[in-house]
Design a protein around this motif. Structure first.
Motif, PDB file in Angstrom:
ATOM      1  N   UNK A   1       0.844  -1.181   0.000  1.00  0.00           N
ATOM      2  CA  UNK A   1       0.000   0.000   0.000  1.00  0.00           C
ATOM      3  C   UNK A   1       0.886   1.240   0.000  1.00  0.00           C
ATOM      4  N   UNK A   2       0.606   2.153  -0.910  1.00  0.00           N
ATOM      5  CA  UNK A   2       1.360   3.402  -0.970  1.00  0.00           C
ATOM      6  C   UNK A   2       0.908   4.290   0.180  1.00  0.00           C
ATOM      7  N   UNK A   3       1.865   4.697   1.002  1.00  0.00           N
ATOM      8  CA  UNK A   3       1.563   5.538   2.160  1.00  0.00           C
ATOM      9  C   UNK A   3       1.645   7.014   1.809  1.00  0.00           C
ATOM     10  N   UNK A   4       2.717   7.398   1.125  1.00  0.00           N
ATOM     11  CA  UNK A   4       2.884   8.809   0.798  1.00  0.00           C
ATOM     12  C   UNK A   4       3.926   8.971  -0.302  1.00  0.00           C
ATOM     13  N   UNK A   5       3.822  10.075  -1.016  1.00  0.00           N
ATOM     14  CA  UNK A   5       4.813  10.451  -2.034  1.00  0.00           C
ATOM     15  C   UNK A   5       5.199  11.901  -1.793  1.00  0.00           C
ATOM     16  N   UNK A   6       6.463  12.210  -2.077  1.00  0.00           N
ATOM     17  CA  UNK A   6       6.893  13.601  -1.922  1.00  0.00           C
ATOM     18  C   UNK A   6       8.207  13.818  -2.657  1.00  0.00           C
ATOM     19  N   UNK A   7       8.460  15.063  -3.041  1.00  0.00           N
ATOM     20  CA  UNK A   7       9.693  15.441  -3.721  1.00  0.00           C
ATOM     21  C   UNK A   7      10.520  16.332  -2.808  1.00  0.00           C
ATOM     22  N   UNK A   8      11.836  16.065  -2.761  1.00  0.00           N
ATOM     23  CA  UNK A   8      12.751  16.815  -1.898  1.00  0.00           C
ATOM     24  C   UNK A   8      13.915  17.341  -2.726  1.00  0.00           C
ATOM     25  N   UNK A   9      14.566  18.364  -2.220  1.00  0.00           N
ATOM     26  CA  UNK A   9      15.748  18.914  -2.855  1.00  0.00           C
ATOM     27  C   UNK A   9      16.941  17.980  -2.633  1.00  0.00           C
ATOM     28  N   UNK A  10      17.760  17.845  -3.671  1.00  0.00           N
ATOM     29  CA  UNK A  10      18.941  16.976  -3.579  1.00  0.00           C
ATOM     30  C   UNK A  10      20.098  17.754  -2.941  1.00  0.00           C
ATOM     31  N   UNK A  11      19.941  18.049  -1.653  1.00  0.00           N
ATOM     32  CA  UNK A  11      20.952  18.739  -0.870  1.00  0.00           C
ATOM     33  C   UNK A  11      20.718  18.392   0.592  1.00  0.00           C
ATOM     34  N   UNK A  12      21.658  18.701   1.495  1.00  0.00           N
ATOM     35  CA  UNK A  12      21.540  18.289   2.898  1.00  0.00           C
ATOM     36  C   UNK A  12      20.216  18.624   3.558  1.00  0.00           C
ATOM     37  N   UNK A  13      19.673  19.815   3.306  1.00  0.00           N
ATOM     38  CA  UNK A  13      18.385  20.170   3.913  1.00  0.00           C
ATOM     39  C   UNK A  13      17.273  19.255   3.409  1.00  0.00           C
ATOM     40  N   UNK A  14      17.348  18.860   2.149  1.00  0.00           N
ATOM     41  CA  UNK A  14      16.364  17.932   1.593  1.00  0.00           C
ATOM     42  C   UNK A  14      16.506  16.540   2.183  1.00  0.00           C
ATOM     43  N   UNK A  15      17.737  16.120   2.464  1.00  0.00           N
ATOM     44  CA  UNK A  15      17.967  14.804   3.072  1.00  0.00           C
ATOM     45  C   UNK A  15      17.323  14.749   4.459  1.00  0.00           C
ATOM     46  N   UNK A  16      17.534  15.801   5.248  1.00  0.00           N
ATOM     47  CA  UNK A  16      16.958  15.849   6.598  1.00  0.00           C
ATOM     48  C   UNK A  16      15.436  15.868   6.536  1.00  0.00           C
ATOM     49  N   UNK A  17      14.905  16.638   5.593  1.00  0.00           N
ATOM     50  CA  UNK A  17      13.449  16.704   5.453  1.00  0.00           C
ATOM     51  C   UNK A  17      12.869  15.346   5.063  1.00  0.00           C
TER      52      UNK A  17
ATOM     53  N   UNK B   1      24.596   8.378 -12.109  1.00  0.00           N
ATOM     54  CA  UNK B   1      25.818   9.180 -12.171  1.00  0.00           C
ATOM     55  C   UNK B   1      26.446   9.312 -10.791  1.00  0.00           C
ATOM     56  N   UNK B   2      26.671  10.558 -10.377  1.00  0.00           N
ATOM     57  CA  UNK B   2      27.179  10.832  -9.033  1.00  0.00           C
ATOM     58  C   UNK B   2      26.123  11.517  -8.175  1.00  0.00           C
ATOM     59  N   UNK B   3      24.925  11.725  -8.731  1.00  0.00           N
ATOM     60  CA  UNK B   3      23.907  12.488  -8.021  1.00  0.00           C
ATOM     61  C   UNK B   3      23.347  11.751  -6.807  1.00  0.00           C
ATOM     62  N   UNK B   4      23.455  10.428  -6.810  1.00  0.00           N
ATOM     63  CA  UNK B   4      22.903   9.656  -5.698  1.00  0.00           C
ATOM     64  C   UNK B   4      23.833   9.593  -4.498  1.00  0.00           C
ATOM     65  N   UNK B   5      25.109   9.873  -4.699  1.00  0.00           N
ATOM     66  CA  UNK B   5      26.116   9.588  -3.683  1.00  0.00           C
ATOM     67  C   UNK B   5      25.922  10.382  -2.396  1.00  0.00           C
ATOM     68  N   UNK B   6      25.602  11.666  -2.514  1.00  0.00           N
ATOM     69  CA  UNK B   6      25.476  12.506  -1.324  1.00  0.00           C
ATOM     70  C   UNK B   6      24.369  11.986  -0.400  1.00  0.00           C
ATOM     71  N   UNK B   7      23.214  11.646  -0.975  1.00  0.00           N
ATOM     72  CA  UNK B   7      22.110  11.141  -0.158  1.00  0.00           C
ATOM     73  C   UNK B   7      22.436   9.756   0.402  1.00  0.00           C
ATOM     74  N   UNK B   8      23.041   8.907  -0.418  1.00  0.00           N
ATOM     75  CA  UNK B   8      23.393   7.567   0.049  1.00  0.00           C
ATOM     76  C   UNK B   8      24.386   7.635   1.202  1.00  0.00           C
ATOM     77  N   UNK B   9      25.381   8.499   1.098  1.00  0.00           N
ATOM     78  CA  UNK B   9      26.355   8.650   2.174  1.00  0.00           C
ATOM     79  C   UNK B   9      25.705   9.228   3.429  1.00  0.00           C
ATOM     80  N   UNK B  10      24.758  10.132   3.249  1.00  0.00           N
ATOM     81  CA  UNK B  10      24.044  10.717   4.393  1.00  0.00           C
ATOM     82  C   UNK B  10      23.249   9.638   5.132  1.00  0.00           C
ATOM     83  N   UNK B  11      22.518   8.820   4.389  1.00  0.00           N
ATOM     84  CA  UNK B  11      21.721   7.758   5.010  1.00  0.00           C
ATOM     85  C   UNK B  11      22.623   6.759   5.722  1.00  0.00           C
TER      86      UNK B  11
END
Length: 363
Positions: A29-45, A69-79
């Motif tokens: 069951x889909x609970x929620x969907x949302x879009x976030x900014x690809x930057x530290x503040x977006x990761x926290x949100x 590419x390399x766009x996933x790395x920052x969020x992956x490292x944060x998690x």
């Protein structure tokens, strides 16, 4: 029950889809969907949003994203650093694409991809992402930047060549191109020094790097690129995984009586294939050695130089993986001995009138 979070990342933002998945009934069951900014503040949100929707019914969380590419790395490292309890998986775009299409999702949007990744993370037992060693990450930045500068230098040289033969004497334009080429040459030299310094900084790798240098045609820069792109081969437990990651795996299309030509998938790291081109070129110009013999056997079979050249690239990469893990030096005598043993196993009885050498020649 588990929670599965699918994340489709782009340069500016990423789309997230959170689902609850019942393991016994395999219903979701889909609970929620949302879009976030690809930057530290977006990761926290995103993590706050995830915690808010999973607080009432605690359960394990799986997070699945593409290696975009390399766009996933920052969020992956944060998690990985701040939310180690989350099972994080990073899949290749080609892998997720096939899965999403198998679910009947023909359209492609960020929301659909995030939804498909959430399903994939819930239904498949994906391996946990092992992260990126800072040492290899730094080396990868050096090697990729150097390779990009080499391409830019080639383009400028071609422009200068065209200008020299254009029939017009435009000194200022020629001078500008020459100065750009000289600047790039200086930067390439500087990056080459940084790459060598980076490799020398790890005393524990000297023996293994020496093993790779023993392979004909393989130099320091090729070694640096391959190790940087593969995280020191740490992400692979067998050769087939490395071959697929590099795009050297062969895809075959057949239907009924129709049979297409086998082709490389090229759905892998272009940086590895680019790094293996020059070593393969250098070794095919030699006069002796088991790899040269392998190259000429393939040529004798189909007489397609590029096809044989790619096979040599794949062979060299395989040797690098084996010698790195075994901590052994390249020994041509061992390779010839293994080939002779293989020939004895696959050779049919001498009484047969014809001999099928296709398997022998492919080794």
């Amino acid at each position: 029950m588990i929670y599965s979070l699918g994340v489709d990342i782009s340069k500016v933002d990423f789309s997230a889809c959170l689902q609850s998945y019942q393991l016994d009934s395999q219903s979701y069951q889909v609970i929620s969907r949302k879009t976030f900014k690809n930057k530290p503040s977006g990761f926290k949100a995103c993590m706050s949003w995830l915690a808010r929707h999973t607080r009432n019914k605690p359960a394990p969380v799986r997070l699945t994203m593409e290696a975009t590419g390399v766009y996933y790395e920052a969020f992956a490292l944060y998690v990985r650093e701040h939310h180690g309890h989350i099972h994080l998986s990073v899949v290749l775009p080609s892998q997720s694409k096939r899965y999403i299409e198998s679910r009947g999702l023909r359209s492609k949007t960020d929301k659909i991809d995030a939804y498909g990744l959430a399903l994939m993370g819930a239904e498949r037992k994906l391996d946990a992402w092992k992260g990126i060693d800072p040492f290899w990450r730094t080396l990868r930045v050096y090697t990729r930047t150097r390779a990009d500068l080499l391409e830019q230098r080639t383009q400028l040289r071609n422009q200068l060549h065209a200008l020299d033969h254009s029939g017009m004497d435009i000194l200022k334009a020629e001078q500008a191109l020459r100065e750009c080429i000289q600047t790039i040459n200086d930067q390439i030299d500087e990056l080459t020094k940084l790459i060598e310094q980076q490799l020398r900084s790890r005393n524990d790798l000297r023996t293994q790097i020496g093993c790779l240098r023993s392979i004909p045609g393989i130099g320091t820069l090729s070694i640096a690129c391959i190790l940087a792109e593969t995280n020191g081969f740490a992400a692979f437990s067998k050769i087939s995984q490395l071959i697929s990651f590099s795009g050297y795996d062969v895809k075959i299309k057949e239907s009924g009586r129709w049979a297409g030509k086998p082709k490389l998938s090229k759905q892998g790291s272009k940086h590895i294939r680019r790094a293996m081109y020059m070593p393969a070129t250098a070794i095919t110009r030699r006069n002796e050695g088991p790899i040269v013999e392998f190259y000429h056997r393939l040529l004798a079979t189909h007489n397609i130089k590029m096809k044989a050249h790619v096979a040599v690239q794949k062979k060299l990469l395989t040797y690098m993986y084996i010698l790195w893990n075994r901590n052994e030096h390249f020994d041509p005598d061992i390779i010839r001995k293994q080939r002779k043993e293989h020939q004895k196993k696959v050779a049919p009885p001498e009484s047969e009138a014809t001999v099928d050498t296709s398997l022998v020649l492919s080794q």
